[in-house]
Design an enzyme around this catalytic site. Sequence first.
Site, PDB file in Angstrom:
ATOM      1  N   LYS A 175      82.719  32.799  31.256  1.00 38.92           N
ATOM      2  CA  LYS A 175      81.595  31.853  31.050  1.00 38.92           C
ATOM      3  C   LYS A 175      82.504  30.410  30.234  1.00 38.92           C
ATOM      4  CE  LYS A 175      79.661  29.436  28.498  1.00 38.92           C
ATOM      5  NZ  LYS A 175      79.778  27.919  28.542  1.00 38.92           N
ATOM      6  N   ARG A 179      81.685  21.933  29.410  1.00 38.80           N
ATOM      7  CA  ARG A 179      81.380  20.697  29.263  1.00 38.80           C
ATOM      8  C   ARG A 179      83.124  20.440  30.297  1.00 38.80           C
ATOM      9  NH1 ARG A 179      81.633  19.201  22.949  1.00 38.80           N
ATOM     10  NH2 ARG A 179      80.187  19.258  22.548  1.00 38.80           N
ATOM     11  N   SER A 228      83.710  27.100  17.823  1.00 36.51           N
ATOM     12  CA  SER A 228      83.494  26.208  15.994  1.00 36.51           C
ATOM     13  C   SER A 228      82.898  27.569  15.903  1.00 36.51           C
ATOM     14  CB  SER A 228      82.206  24.824  17.037  1.00 36.51           C
ATOM     15  OG  SER A 228      81.994  25.791  17.182  1.00 36.51           O
ATOM     16  N   CYS A 283      92.755  23.328  18.386  1.00 36.49           N
ATOM     17  CA  CYS A 283      91.926  23.818  16.612  1.00 36.49           C
ATOM     18  C   CYS A 283      93.807  23.948  16.378  1.00 36.49           C
ATOM     19  CB  CYS A 283      92.072  25.186  17.403  1.00 36.49           C
ATOM     20  SG  CYS A 283      93.141  25.487  18.016  1.00 36.49           S
ATOM     21  N   GLU A 384      86.084  20.511   9.647  1.00 35.09           N
ATOM     22  CA  GLU A 384      86.598  20.031  11.076  1.00 35.09           C
ATOM     23  C   GLU A 384      86.534  18.997  11.788  1.00 35.09           C
ATOM     24  OE1 GLU A 384      86.095  22.981  14.171  1.00 35.09           O
ATOM     25  OE2 GLU A 384      88.380  23.139  14.680  1.00 35.09           O
TER      26      GLU A 384
HETATM   27  P1  NAD Z   1      81.953  25.818  21.200  1.00 34.52           P
HETATM   28  O1  NAD Z   1      81.572  26.498  19.700  1.00 34.52           O
HETATM   29  O2  NAD Z   1      81.129  24.124  21.140  1.00 34.52           O
HETATM   30  O3  NAD Z   1      81.607  26.030  22.284  1.00 34.52           O
HETATM   31  C1  NAD Z   1      82.504  27.546  22.979  1.00 34.52           C
HETATM   32  C2  NAD Z   1      82.010  28.085  24.165  1.00 34.52           C
HETATM   33  O4  NAD Z   1      80.584  28.616  23.635  1.00 34.52           O
HETATM   34  C3  NAD Z   1      81.214  27.252  25.180  1.00 34.52           C
HETATM   35  O5  NAD Z   1      80.896  27.750  25.951  1.00 34.52           O
HETATM   36  C4  NAD Z   1      79.900  26.694  24.561  1.00 34.52           C
HETATM   37  O6  NAD Z   1      79.221  27.166  25.884  1.00 34.52           O
HETATM   38  C5  NAD Z   1      79.215  28.002  23.709  1.00 34.52           C
HETATM   39  N1  NAD Z   1      78.471  27.805  22.826  1.00 34.52           N
HETATM   40  C6  NAD Z   1      78.566  26.762  22.417  1.00 34.52           C
HETATM   41  N2  NAD Z   1      76.614  26.868  21.958  1.00 34.52           N
HETATM   42  C7  NAD Z   1      76.901  27.946  22.241  1.00 34.52           C
HETATM   43  C8  NAD Z   1      75.561  28.263  20.936  1.00 34.52           C
HETATM   44  N3  NAD Z   1      74.980  27.742  20.393  1.00 34.52           N
HETATM   45  N4  NAD Z   1      74.950  29.490  21.493  1.00 34.52           N
HETATM   46  C9  NAD Z   1      76.227  31.156  22.342  1.00 34.52           C
HETATM   47  N5  NAD Z   1      77.026  29.724  23.086  1.00 34.52           N
HETATM   48  C10 NAD Z   1      77.794  28.312  22.421  1.00 34.52           C
HETATM   49  O7  NAD Z   1      83.215  25.240  20.683  1.00 34.52           O
HETATM   50  P2  NAD Z   1      84.091  23.682  22.134  1.00 34.52           P
HETATM   51  O8  NAD Z   1      83.818  22.372  21.245  1.00 34.52           O
HETATM   52  O9  NAD Z   1      83.899  24.101  23.338  1.00 34.52           O
HETATM   53  O10 NAD Z   1      85.267  23.812  21.449  1.00 34.52           O
HETATM   54  C11 NAD Z   1      85.955  22.951  19.985  1.00 34.52           C
HETATM   55  C12 NAD Z   1      85.536  24.304  18.921  1.00 34.52           C
HETATM   56  O11 NAD Z   1      86.862  25.649  19.504  1.00 34.52           O
HETATM   57  C13 NAD Z   1      86.861  23.175  17.679  1.00 34.52           C
HETATM   58  O12 NAD Z   1      86.074  24.572  16.231  1.00 34.52           O
HETATM   59  C14 NAD Z   1      88.172  24.529  17.791  1.00 34.52           C
HETATM   60  O13 NAD Z   1      89.002  24.940  16.391  1.00 34.52           O
HETATM   61  C15 NAD Z   1      87.096  25.314  18.583  1.00 34.52           C
HETATM   62  N6  NAD Z   1      88.814  26.253  19.030  1.00 34.52           N
HETATM   63  C16 NAD Z   1      89.162  27.260  18.425  1.00 34.52           C
HETATM   64  C17 NAD Z   1      90.352  28.028  18.761  1.00 34.52           C
HETATM   65  C18 NAD Z   1      91.481  28.711  18.597  1.00 34.52           C
HETATM   66  O14 NAD Z   1      92.123  29.651  18.250  1.00 34.52           O
HETATM   67  N7  NAD Z   1      91.058  28.985  16.921  1.00 34.52           N
HETATM   68  C19 NAD Z   1      91.354  27.497  20.108  1.00 34.52           C
HETATM   69  C20 NAD Z   1      90.739  26.264  20.817  1.00 34.52           C
HETATM   70  C21 NAD Z   1      89.131  25.883  20.009  1.00 34.52           C
END
Ligand code: NAD
Length: 491
Positions: A175, A179, A228, A283, A384
Amino acid sequence: MSEQVLQNYINGKWVASTTGKFREVPNPATAEILAKVPISSTAELDEAVQLAHKAFQDWRRVPVTKRIQYLFKLKELLEANFEDLAHCITLEHGKILDESRGEMRRTIENVEVACGTPTLMMGDVVEDIAPGIDEMMIRQPLGVTGIISPSNFPAMIAFWFIPYAVATGNTVVIKPSSRVPITMDKLFRVMEEAGFPAGVVNMVHGGSGIVNGMLDHPLIKSISFVGSTEVAKHVYSRGTTNGKRVSAAGGAKNPVLILPDADIGTTTNIMMDSAFGCSGQRCLAASTAIMIGEADKVFIPAFAEAASKRVTGYGIKPEVQMGPVITPEDKKRIEDLIQQGLNEGAEMLVDGRNAVIPGYEKGNFIKPTILTDTPVGGIIATTEVFGPVLGIMHCKTVEEAIKILNDGTYGNMGSIFTHDGSAARKFRNEADAGNIGINIGVAAPMAFFPFSGWKNSFFGDLHGQGKHAIEFFTQTKVVIERWPKEWSRKF
Ligand code: NAD
């Protein structure tokens, strides 16, 4: 790019979702709608999982030497489509074209590393553990594996997992982030051309309903999540409760120590790229600079000058050094956090709020922003921000700065800039973060190393990429064999 209606990819076919629910995908620099992505139903997910499960029965028996031939072909096709894919990342995410190219390079690197799976997934054998008895450990695939990817790397992060999952004999249901789903659509077209058998790689678009459906589906054996921290915790807890193997990478707050002896030019350039590259939406972005001793005297003016000169605009233009943030909501969230930081006593050094880029007035632009004297434990030091905001703190000693880093709840990256090998060695040894940079601003592990977040930046045991991914996508089986001599027929 004209607006397109995206489809799911299930069992080797493009299938329109029947829910009638869509989310628009705007270009963050222009606000032009690029595509509509379906919010699929759990019934559509179930169909994909059932067919991926069926495909697994054959795919796991395809010799690994043959499975990796699809990856060799994929690598060739990704190279051929390199510029188109990079361009698409810039259009839907906003990062500048060179950053998108960098992302594509690391995407391909993961395919290259997974081509070594015949060696990487080898087991162990010990002969004669008892008279006439041998013991071996072999690695077998898990089954259907679920992948949930974030918005900030539309291509690369899914490829921390996909090539390893399929090379080790699993089938995949992904999935993508709703966005930034267009790049994954293009990547699936490339994977289709690479000729993977039907059902080996599948994609179902959607939101949290699909994520929860994956976490609950009994035929999905593992979940690889990146996003996140709040969602990572939810994914880890619900997935493991349901008996799945889960790797869930979360958010980050990455402190960087600047010692007074650090090289001014190199450190400033690298720090600007780390804090403001991808508009701070990495990240591994350097989000807090901790000035040690007298370092602030030279580095604060150097950072202020470099940040003010950074060219912000539409990422496809060659002169642009920083693009927009992903959504108008994120722009507001980031500007609110800046204001809260000021309310807590931080000082504004470079103010990037209210940025207007001529010709792109509808874009989500914030220019580089630097706050100084951000209080320890304050909002800018602990949250963050995920935007182009660098907070500056001051410490007398390296020990004090390491303590601040170690007291933080995240553990994705820590870096140090210095000529002092002993300070660097101490930092490497004592900093509680899984990815360490020494005179490096974005300590992103190459594909053959694990992407090693710690603490609230990672929930699980095995990370994405390289040998960790091979271990994650295989379960070990130990076999003890006895073949007594007296049972042999005489030939
Ligand atoms: P996000 O958590 O909003 O979304 C990530 C995924 O989860 C998406 O596919 C989204 O559709 C899904 N999602 C969102 N809310 C959800 C919920 N309530 N329940 C179930 N699924 C849900 O993150 P984002 O904004 O897409 O990405 C940015 C974040 O990812 C930042 O916090 C960044 O630090 C983190 N990140 C971490 C790494 C790492 O290796 N640690 C790498 C890249 C990004």
